[in-house]
Scaffold this active site. Structure first.
Site, PDB file in Angstrom:
ATOM      1  N   GLY A 180      29.963  42.311  43.062  1.00  0.00           N
ATOM      2  CA  GLY A 180      30.974  43.074  43.792  1.00  0.00           C
ATOM      3  C   GLY A 180      32.167  43.455  42.929  1.00  0.00           C
ATOM      4  O   GLY A 180      33.271  43.633  43.419  1.00  0.00           O
ATOM      5  N   GLY A 181      31.912  43.611  41.637  1.00  0.00           N
ATOM      6  CA  GLY A 181      32.987  44.035  40.745  1.00  0.00           C
ATOM      7  C   GLY A 181      33.972  42.915  40.408  1.00  0.00           C
ATOM      8  O   GLY A 181      34.940  43.141  39.696  1.00  0.00           O
ATOM      9  N   ASN A 189      20.044  45.270  41.528  1.00  0.00           N
ATOM     10  CA  ASN A 189      20.349  44.815  42.879  1.00  0.00           C
ATOM     11  C   ASN A 189      19.053  44.760  43.667  1.00  0.00           C
ATOM     12  O   ASN A 189      18.294  45.732  43.705  1.00  0.00           O
ATOM     13  CB  ASN A 189      21.357  45.740  43.545  1.00  0.00           C
ATOM     14  CG  ASN A 189      22.722  45.618  42.901  1.00  0.00           C
ATOM     15  OD1 ASN A 189      23.136  44.524  42.526  1.00  0.00           O
ATOM     16  ND2 ASN A 189      23.411  46.733  42.732  1.00  0.00           N
ATOM     17  N   HIS A 241      28.381  55.481  35.572  1.00  0.00           N
ATOM     18  CA  HIS A 241      27.490  54.512  36.217  1.00  0.00           C
ATOM     19  C   HIS A 241      26.372  55.311  36.887  1.00  0.00           C
ATOM     20  O   HIS A 241      26.621  56.062  37.817  1.00  0.00           O
ATOM     21  CB  HIS A 241      28.283  53.701  37.250  1.00  0.00           C
ATOM     22  CG  HIS A 241      27.441  52.815  38.121  1.00  0.00           C
ATOM     23  ND1 HIS A 241      27.624  51.455  38.213  1.00  0.00           N
ATOM     24  CD2 HIS A 241      26.410  53.098  38.954  1.00  0.00           C
ATOM     25  CE1 HIS A 241      26.749  50.947  39.050  1.00  0.00           C
ATOM     26  NE2 HIS A 241      25.994  51.924  39.526  1.00  0.00           N
ATOM     27  N   LEU A 278      32.202  49.486  27.009  1.00  0.00           N
ATOM     28  CA  LEU A 278      32.078  50.926  26.773  1.00  0.00           C
ATOM     29  C   LEU A 278      33.235  51.608  27.494  1.00  0.00           C
ATOM     30  O   LEU A 278      33.393  51.441  28.703  1.00  0.00           O
ATOM     31  CB  LEU A 278      30.747  51.452  27.319  1.00  0.00           C
ATOM     32  CG  LEU A 278      29.466  50.812  26.780  1.00  0.00           C
ATOM     33  CD1 LEU A 278      28.236  51.415  27.446  1.00  0.00           C
ATOM     34  CD2 LEU A 278      29.379  50.996  25.271  1.00  0.00           C
ATOM     35  N   LYS A 331      23.305  37.197  35.718  1.00  0.00           N
ATOM     36  CA  LYS A 331      23.359  38.354  34.830  1.00  0.00           C
ATOM     37  C   LYS A 331      22.672  38.139  33.483  1.00  0.00           C
ATOM     38  O   LYS A 331      21.994  39.029  32.985  1.00  0.00           O
ATOM     39  CB  LYS A 331      24.800  38.810  34.625  1.00  0.00           C
ATOM     40  CG  LYS A 331      25.360  39.540  35.843  1.00  0.00           C
ATOM     41  CD  LYS A 331      26.814  39.926  35.639  1.00  0.00           C
ATOM     42  CE  LYS A 331      27.500  40.236  36.949  1.00  0.00           C
ATOM     43  NZ  LYS A 331      27.538  41.643  37.293  1.00  0.00           N
ATOM     44  N   ARG A 341      18.198  44.632  46.835  1.00  0.00           N
ATOM     45  CA  ARG A 341      18.379  44.867  48.281  1.00  0.00           C
ATOM     46  C   ARG A 341      18.603  46.360  48.506  1.00  0.00           C
ATOM     47  O   ARG A 341      18.679  47.122  47.551  1.00  0.00           O
ATOM     48  CB  ARG A 341      19.612  44.104  48.742  1.00  0.00           C
ATOM     49  CG  ARG A 341      20.771  44.438  47.801  1.00  0.00           C
ATOM     50  CD  ARG A 341      22.111  44.076  48.320  1.00  0.00           C
ATOM     51  NE  ARG A 341      23.124  44.074  47.279  1.00  0.00           N
ATOM     52  CZ  ARG A 341      23.746  45.147  46.807  1.00  0.00           C
ATOM     53  NH1 ARG A 341      23.477  46.353  47.273  1.00  0.00           N
ATOM     54  NH2 ARG A 341      24.649  45.046  45.844  1.00  0.00           N
ATOM     55  N   GLU A 361      22.642  45.727  35.650  1.00  0.00           N
ATOM     56  CA  GLU A 361      22.107  44.703  36.544  1.00  0.00           C
ATOM     57  C   GLU A 361      21.135  45.337  37.519  1.00  0.00           C
ATOM     58  O   GLU A 361      21.083  46.557  37.658  1.00  0.00           O
ATOM     59  CB  GLU A 361      23.230  43.985  37.302  1.00  0.00           C
ATOM     60  CG  GLU A 361      23.960  44.855  38.273  1.00  0.00           C
ATOM     61  CD  GLU A 361      24.838  44.049  39.238  1.00  0.00           C
ATOM     62  OE1 GLU A 361      24.780  42.817  39.219  1.00  0.00           O
ATOM     63  OE2 GLU A 361      25.552  44.686  40.022  1.00  0.00           O
ATOM     64  N   GLU A 417      20.826  49.346  37.727  1.00  0.00           N
ATOM     65  CA  GLU A 417      22.113  49.962  37.392  1.00  0.00           C
ATOM     66  C   GLU A 417      22.265  50.094  35.876  1.00  0.00           C
ATOM     67  O   GLU A 417      22.047  49.126  35.143  1.00  0.00           O
ATOM     68  CB  GLU A 417      23.266  49.111  37.947  1.00  0.00           C
ATOM     69  CG  GLU A 417      23.289  49.069  39.460  1.00  0.00           C
ATOM     70  CD  GLU A 417      24.580  48.471  40.024  1.00  0.00           C
ATOM     71  OE1 GLU A 417      24.906  48.790  41.171  1.00  0.00           O
ATOM     72  OE2 GLU A 417      25.249  47.695  39.315  1.00  0.00           O
TER      73      GLU A 417
HETATM   74  P1  ADP Z   1      28.992  43.615  39.752  1.00  0.00           P
HETATM   75  O1  ADP Z   1      27.765  42.777  39.776  1.00  0.00           O
HETATM   76  O2  ADP Z   1      30.216  42.841  40.031  1.00  0.00           O
HETATM   77  O3  ADP Z   1      28.877  44.875  40.555  1.00  0.00           O
HETATM   78  P2  ADP Z   1      28.382  45.078  37.290  1.00  0.00           P
HETATM   79  O4  ADP Z   1      27.880  44.358  36.112  1.00  0.00           O
HETATM   80  O5  ADP Z   1      27.395  45.848  38.108  1.00  0.00           O
HETATM   81  O6  ADP Z   1      29.170  44.044  38.232  1.00  0.00           O
HETATM   82  O7  ADP Z   1      29.536  46.065  36.870  1.00  0.00           O
HETATM   83  C1  ADP Z   1      30.327  46.740  37.813  1.00  0.00           C
HETATM   84  C2  ADP Z   1      31.089  47.882  37.167  1.00  0.00           C
HETATM   85  O8  ADP Z   1      31.891  47.422  36.056  1.00  0.00           O
HETATM   86  C3  ADP Z   1      30.200  48.959  36.574  1.00  0.00           C
HETATM   87  O9  ADP Z   1      29.799  49.905  37.509  1.00  0.00           O
HETATM   88  C4  ADP Z   1      31.113  49.545  35.505  1.00  0.00           C
HETATM   89  O10 ADP Z   1      32.032  50.430  36.093  1.00  0.00           O
HETATM   90  C5  ADP Z   1      31.883  48.354  34.984  1.00  0.00           C
HETATM   91  N1  ADP Z   1      31.261  47.740  33.788  1.00  0.00           N
HETATM   92  C6  ADP Z   1      30.349  46.747  33.762  1.00  0.00           C
HETATM   93  N2  ADP Z   1      29.981  46.437  32.493  1.00  0.00           N
HETATM   94  C7  ADP Z   1      30.678  47.245  31.678  1.00  0.00           C
HETATM   95  C8  ADP Z   1      30.760  47.411  30.232  1.00  0.00           C
HETATM   96  N3  ADP Z   1      30.045  46.678  29.393  1.00  0.00           N
HETATM   97  N4  ADP Z   1      31.607  48.368  29.761  1.00  0.00           N
HETATM   98  C9  ADP Z   1      32.335  49.123  30.599  1.00  0.00           C
HETATM   99  N5  ADP Z   1      32.317  49.008  31.946  1.00  0.00           N
HETATM  100  C10 ADP Z   1      31.508  48.088  32.491  1.00  0.00           C
END
Ligand code: ADP
Length: 435
Positions: free
Chosen positions: A163-164, A289, A207, A202, A115, A291, A287, A274
């Site tokens: 994956g969250g 993705n 998203h 935030l 990341k 794929r 991030e 994203e």
């Molecule tokens: P992963 O790689 O695990 O999917 P992400 O970085 O894409 O992680 O984030 C997944 C979700 O987490 C986002 O879709 C959003 O809902 C939440 N999120 C991520 N970063 C932030 C942030 N800085 N503030 C608020 N929510 C966030």
């Protein structure tokens, strides 16, 4: 390409086999011993058992998969999503063995898979990112310093997370040390890496993600955006296209920076940028993705682009065959998850005008307990959001999946929520609803 090995299972393996058939390319399925009766095995032209039910022994077993590709003389490997799809070592192994990995280079995967390296690359390409720590760190002292600079609340993330998982909201410095230790231990355990990083949290963004494609000749294009704000514990549940809260100016800005970034990093294949969207002209890269995404069908139904077909053609060395995208209709996808494993005793998946179902289920199939719980995707489309939601409500209502527990009733309830119907939601809305 004459033959593609599909290093995956379930609905996405079936989706890729269908694309191969249309292109007159032979498909090779790989499967674990738990998947001997799976649909992708029956549908592919050839199938190779690669190991036991545990993913480590089969779908994540790089050597077995490479060996399967070699004995079947496959020219390429399609990794689908999940499993090895974003594993730079596996992409490298394919490169070394002269097997085309359908995706970007191992180098690009490795940058985007981390990341904080991805953030740095995007900053260089002029993409707006969420205010965050300058680099990743492993000590609490560094985390504390970064948090104070950024200002609470902050989001603590595992550098190699996905994956969250491995994310925590930190409201204040109280209890931060404890939270940090837990998050870092989790990251080490889940991702084998204890590097963390921080960004501003935030509270109410949406998203929104941009689908891009880039070919081997330096062409890149944005193929529409998706709104994936409906999430539970940071995992997507319902996805929509287009993003109806997005104004045209911001949409174009998102497209422009995504295309520019793809070109800057010499991207190849399908990719998703994203973003968190926080109001007109306020959007921040989260991030990339590297794929095909689970939610790719909503883009296909609103653009007429067959994304998997395009992905394979790009990997074959063909240029992107269009310079513009026509966008129309509204599509939404519901992820149908199994809450229990076991035999599907009765099955009716919805059909009819405005409905597409991507699934690897059949009546009598036994859902194994070893893999991801998503068993089907129901996608609906109509002229506008309202009609697509109406189609979806009807589709969920007619669906029968007997013998196992699913989230069908839950999805039906969500679609009736007044706030959902008027689109007054954000990334935290669904979690609040189910609290
Ligand atoms: P992963 O790689 O695990 O999917 P992400 O970085 O894409 O992680 O984030 C997944 C979700 O987490 C986002 O879709 C959003 O809902 C939440 N999120 C991520 N970063 C932030 C942030 N800085 N503030 C608020 N929510 C966030």
């Amino acid at each position: 390409m004459k033959k593609i090995l599909i290093a995956n299972r379930g609905e996405i393996a079936v989706r890729i086999i269908r694309a191969c058939k249309l292109l007159n390319i032979w498909s090779v399925a790989v499967y674990s011993t738990a998947d001997a009766t799976a649909m992708h095995v029956a549908m592919a032209d050839d199938a190779v058992c690669i190991g036991g039910p545990n993913p480590e022994d089969s779908y994540l077993n790089q050597q077995s998969i490479i060996a399967a590709a070699q004995i079947t003389h496959a020219d390429a490997i399609h990794p689908g999503y999940g499993f090895l799809s974003e594993n730079a070592d596996f992409a490298k192994l394919c490169e070394e063995q002269g097997i085309k990995f359908i995706g970007p280079s191992s180098k690009v995967i490795s940058i985007m898979g981390e990341k904080s390296a991805a953030r740095k690359t995007m900053i260089k390409a002029g993409v707006p990112v969420i205010p965050g720590s300058k680099s990743d760190f492993t000590t609490f002292a560094a985390a504390q310093e970064a948090a104070e600079q950024i200002g609470y609340p902050v989001m603590l993330k595992a550098s190699s997370g996905g994956g969250g998982k491995g994310m925590r909201v930190i409201e204040s410095d109280e209890d931060f040390q404890n939270q940090f230790d837990l998050a870092q231990a989790e990251s080490k355990n889940d991702f084998g890496d204890d590097h963390m990083y921080l960004e501003k949290y935030l509270p109410h963004p949406r998203h929104i993600e941009v689908q891009i494609a880039a070919d081997q000749f330096g062409n890149a294009i944005a193929i529409g955006e998706r709104d994936c704000s409906l999430q539970q514990r940071h995992q997507k549940v319902i996805e929509e296209a287009p993003a109806s809260t997005l104004d045209e100016v911001t949409r174009q800005q998102m497209f422009d920076v995504s295309v520019k970034a793809a070109k800057d990093i010499h991207y190849e294949g399908l990719g998703t940028m994203e973003f968190l969207f926080d109001g007109p002209e306020k959007f921040y890269f989260m991030e990339m993705n590297t794929r095909v995404q689970v939610e790719h069908p909503v883009t296909e139904l609103t653009t007429d682009v067959d994304l998997v077909d395009l992905q394979i053609k790009i990997a074959q060395g063909e240029p992107i065959p269009f310079a513009e995208i026509s966008r129309h209709n509204f599509a939404l996808e519901c992820r149908i998850n199994a809450k229990t494993a076991g035999k599907v005793t009765a099955l009716h998946l919805p059909a009819g005008h405005g409905i597409r179902t991507d699934s690897a289920l059949y009546q009598g199939y036994s859902v194994p307990p070893n893999y991801d719980s998503m068993i089907a995707k129901i996608i609906s489309f109509g002229h506008d959001r309202e009609s697509a939601i109406k189609q979806m409500a009807g589709a969920l209502d007619e669906t029968v999946i007997g013998g196992i527990n699913t989230n069908l009733d839950f999805l039906t309830q969500v679609l009736q929520e007044p706030d959902y119907l008027i689109n007054h939601t954000d990334i935290g809305w669904l979690d609040k609803l189910t609290q």
